[in-house]
Scaffold this active site. Structure first.
Site, PDB file in Angstrom:
ATOM      1  CB  CYS A   1       0.300  -5.519   1.353  1.00  0.00           C
ATOM      2  SG  CYS A   1      -0.305  -4.318   2.385  1.00  0.00           S
TER       3      CYS A   1
ATOM      4  CE1 TYR B   1      -4.005  -0.193  -1.513  1.00  0.00           C
ATOM      5  CE2 TYR B   1      -2.848  -2.208  -1.001  1.00  0.00           C
ATOM      6  CZ  TYR B   1      -2.616  -1.209  -1.905  1.00  0.00           C
ATOM      7  OH  TYR B   1      -2.458  -1.128  -3.245  1.00  0.00           O
TER       8      TYR B   1
ATOM      9  CB  SER C   1      -0.694  -0.232   1.468  1.00  0.00           C
ATOM     10  OG  SER C   1       0.051   0.521   2.336  1.00  0.00           O
TER      11      SER C   1
ATOM     12  CB  CYS D   1       1.494  -3.643   9.529  1.00  0.00           C
ATOM     13  SG  CYS D   1       1.595  -3.069   8.520  1.00  0.00           S
TER      14      CYS D   1
END
Ligand code: DGL
Length: 273
Positions: free
Chosen positions: A79, A48, A17, A190
């Site tokens: 991601c 995102y 993202s 993440c």
């Protein structure tokens, strides 16, 4: 650790993202120094994790089309949120099996946690996904998982300055909740979070173990490159591989971030996709 470098220069497409997937790109470069890396930071559409699945899926497909159009032979979804929302659709559109996804490191956490109480820092999109539910069911039924949807953290990192007050404030808010729950291990679920791991470690305490799967993803990528073998060897080869980076956001922010965090040559372009 660098695995045996192939003698050809595979073209590897990588996307996120935004800036977060650069943590994965850095590990891939270490594992595969001869690879030609193509990276899309979709910063114009981040975060995102706070979008709907259909939106993230449509973005992921558009970016994959672009990267394959640029000659990528393998795709890394750098991601967690896009892997959860779009890996299946990407594998349907590109059914050659050369797609690597990223998911929160529950498996290593299960091995490393002593108390079994494990914090998972990730986006809301990742944590609410069916893919995450299945991952937890497969690897973490014996763990006491404490899920922390880190609203606002990836967006704060997207501004490019990882030591900014807004970033530290978001880290402190989310870590305070996990601290109160006495976790002994924290999964960085993440790809943006490795860039603030120093703040997370300071907030959680030195004895808490952080889990980042970038190196594992790079090793998986290297093994798929190995399997490409002879076919990739027919492709173009370069002596000095450059990483080509595109962003749908601000080129100067991407350049500044890369100059701070990566130590290999890159080119930067805007992409309107
Ligand atoms: N870096 C992404 C991940 O690994 C998502 C960050 C975001 O855009 O919300 O989930």
């Amino acid at each position: 650790m660098t695995t045996s470098a192939p003698s050809f220069s595979p073209r590897i497409g990588v996307f996120d993202s935004g800036l977060g997937g650069l943590s994965v790109l850095r590990s891939i470069r270490q594992q595969l120094p001869a690879a030609q890396l193509l990276y899309v930071a979709d910063s114009g559409h981040a975060p995102y994790g706070e979008r709907g699945d259909d939106y993230v899926c449509a973005r992921s497909l558009a970016i994959a089309d672009f990267l394959y159009g640029q000659g990528a032979q393998l795709l890394v979804i750098a991601c967690n949120t896009a892997t959860a929302a779009a890996a299946a659709a990407l594998r349907t559109r590109y059914p050659d099996g050369r797609i690597v996804g990223v998911e929160p490191g529950l498996k290593p956490a299960a091995v490393l946690s002593r108390s079994g109480r494990v914090g998972v820092m990730a986006t809301n999109g990742t944590l609410r996904s069916e893919r995450f539910r299945l991952l937890a069911q497969t690897h973490a039924t014996h763990l006491d998982l404490r899920l922390q949807a880190c609203t606002g953290l990836a967006a704060a990192i997207e501004a490019g300055e990882t030591d900014a007050p807004a970033v530290r404030e978001r880290v402190e808010t989310h870590c305070a909740e996990l601290r109160a729950q006495n976790v002994d291990t924290v999964v960085l679920g993440c790809t943006h979070y490795p860039f603030v791991a120093h703040h997370i470690q300071a907030a959680m305490g030195a004895e808490v173990r952080l889990i980042d799967t970038s190196d594992a993803v790079a090793r998986r990528t290297a093994s798929l490159v190995g399997a490409l073998g002879a076919e990739a060897a027919e492709g173009p080869s370069t002596v000095a591989p450059l990483a080509q980076l595109w962003t749908t956001g601000d080129v100067a922010t991407l350049r500044g971030f890369v100059q701070r965090w990566l130590d290999f040559p890159c080119t930067f372009e805007a992409w309107a996709g």
